[in-house]
Design a protein around this motif. Structure first.
Motif, PDB file in Angstrom:
ATOM      1  N   GLY A  93       0.783  -1.229   0.000  1.00 37.09           N
ATOM      2  CA  GLY A  93       0.000   0.000   0.000  1.00 37.09           C
ATOM      3  C   GLY A  93       0.809   1.270   0.000  1.00 37.09           C
ATOM      4  O   GLY A  93       0.249   2.362  -0.158  1.00 37.09           O
ATOM      5  N   PHE A  94       2.130   1.162   0.159  1.00 37.80           N
ATOM      6  CA  PHE A  94       2.953   2.367   0.270  1.00 37.80           C
ATOM      7  C   PHE A  94       2.763   3.295  -0.932  1.00 37.80           C
ATOM      8  O   PHE A  94       2.388   4.467  -0.773  1.00 37.80           O
ATOM      9  CB  PHE A  94       4.428   1.990   0.435  1.00 37.80           C
ATOM     10  N   GLU A  95       3.002   2.793  -2.118  1.00 39.81           N
ATOM     11  CA  GLU A  95       2.921   3.655  -3.300  1.00 39.81           C
ATOM     12  C   GLU A  95       1.489   4.080  -3.587  1.00 39.81           C
ATOM     13  O   GLU A  95       1.244   5.226  -4.002  1.00 39.81           O
ATOM     14  CB  GLU A  95       3.528   2.935  -4.510  1.00 39.81           C
ATOM     15  N   LYS A  96       0.528   3.209  -3.368  1.00 40.95           N
ATOM     16  CA  LYS A  96      -0.874   3.556  -3.616  1.00 40.95           C
ATOM     17  C   LYS A  96      -1.295   4.746  -2.751  1.00 40.95           C
ATOM     18  O   LYS A  96      -1.960   5.685  -3.216  1.00 40.95           O
ATOM     19  CB  LYS A  96      -1.778   2.355  -3.327  1.00 40.95           C
ATOM     20  N   ILE A  97      -0.916   4.711  -1.476  1.00 41.24           N
ATOM     21  CA  ILE A  97      -1.301   5.789  -0.558  1.00 41.24           C
ATOM     22  C   ILE A  97      -0.519   7.062  -0.875  1.00 41.24           C
ATOM     23  O   ILE A  97      -1.081   8.167  -0.854  1.00 41.24           O
ATOM     24  CB  ILE A  97      -1.103   5.338   0.894  1.00 41.24           C
ATOM     25  N   VAL A  98       0.766   6.922  -1.167  1.00 39.97           N
ATOM     26  CA  VAL A  98       1.570   8.084  -1.553  1.00 39.97           C
ATOM     27  C   VAL A  98       0.913   8.816  -2.714  1.00 39.97           C
ATOM     28  O   VAL A  98       0.704  10.042  -2.678  1.00 39.97           O
ATOM     29  CB  VAL A  98       3.003   7.656  -1.945  1.00 39.97           C
TER      30      VAL A  98
END
Length: 336
Positions: A93-98
């Motif tokens: 989820g890191f890149e999705k949330i970023v």
């Protein structure tokens, strides 16, 4: 590096923090969303309150990730999205949330250990950070190699230096929209000769002078953070039989002037399961936030109520003395 020291107070018991603050700490309007994406990390630091390590597998689910993105999209009152872990970059989820947060022009903080840049599959991160104008808050608990490696592992200091130099090459620390902050925390005490964190402004000057002279490194701010007695820090203090003494020391330096600035006042902390807490420390101690009726709050509740401000009173514990001792301590450093 000099630290302020003081003998432990001659008291027989710890005053409950809730009593110290007259039985209540109220929540302000929520403007910060801090998300712990999971416990996976490439390091296993001795002071880690999350108890993260390469062996941990807990991480965000796709369902909770989508709910967090919905919160970001729906509520303009959120100004900052603060991503932590473990190593947040390693967790789902890191890149999705970023990218969801940046699309809504939120400030995004990534709490990076820097050494992740040298792990296979993560070499792209410095350029990704710069492209998305992420604010990087990175642990460097001392400007001296031996102190860092004792806390975080052999070779961590050298990798951290190389990582910061890479970020500098991309404009971090010099360009206005590429902010690089470093985090200092003291070594865990070996005995009852406890210390508060040093003066943040003076220590920042020391860091900047040393790192510039030796490595031509530049950064924006230094944040001094107190070791909160939970997680591995708590376990260490208990093994040394100084856990209660440490809390007494923190209590003896309680500063009521920090209370209006503590990070829990305007923050929601979300874990990888979608549970809501007042802060990351309460999350690690499993002290869930509740609404006015005493019901534990989840991210689903926030969405169903269409309201981020369901919490009226913040849950506190005796380790809160760590955030309110001396100049105070928060994810953004000293408070006063």
């Amino acid at each position: 590096m000099n630290t302020q020291t003081s003998p432990i107070p001659n008291t027989s018991s710890i005053t409950p923090f809730r009593k110290k603050i007259n039985y209540g700490l109220t929540k302000n309007k929520i403007t910060v969303l801090q998300v712990n994406l999971g416990r996976k990390c490439n390091l296993a630091c001795t002071h880690c309150h999350v108890e993260a390590s390469p062996k941990r597998t807990e991480e965000l689910s796709s369902e909770v990730c989508q709910q967090i993105i919905e919160i970001i999209n729906r509520f303009p009152q959120i100004k900052i999205v603060d991503l932590t872990g473990g190593a947040p970059e390693m967790n789902y989820g890191f890149e999705k949330i970023v990218e969801a947060a940046r699309a809504k022009e939120k400030e995004v903080i990534v709490r990076s250990n820097l050494t992740i840049f040298f792990e296979s599959g993560y070499e792209y991160l410095p350029e990704y950070f710069a492209k998305n104008k992420l604010r990087v808050t990175a642990s460097l608990p001392c400007y001296l190699e031996s102190n860092v490696d004792k806390q975080r592992g052999t070779g961590v200091y050298n990798q951290s230096v190389l990582a910061i130099q890479k970020l500098n090459q991309l404009g971090y620390g010099t360009q206005a929209n590429l902010i690089l902050d470093l985090v200092y925390n003291p070594a865990l005490p070996k005995d009852t000769n406890f210390s508060l964190t040093p003066n943040q402004q003076q220590l920042e000057q020391d860091y900047k002078a040393y790192l510039l002279e030796h490595f031509n490194i530049k950064f924006n701010n230094l944040f001094t953070i107190t070791n909160i007695p939970i997680g591995r820090s708590k376990q260490y203090l208990q093994r040394k039989n100084i856990h209660n003494d440490y809390i007494k020391f923190l209590e003896s330096h309680f500063n009521s002037g920090t209370l209006s600035h503590v990070m829990c006042r305007n923050e929601l902390s979300i874990d990888y399961l979608g549970n809501i807490y007042d802060c990351d420390f309460n999350q690690m101690e499993n002290i869930a936030a509740t609404d006015s009726s005493g019901k534990k709050i989840t991210i689903t509740d926030l969405l169903e109520a269409n309201n981020l401000d369901l919490i009226t009173e913040i849950k506190t514990a005796n380790y809160c003395y760590g955030c309110t001792a001396g100049s105070g301590s928060s994810c953004g450093g000293s408070l006063t």
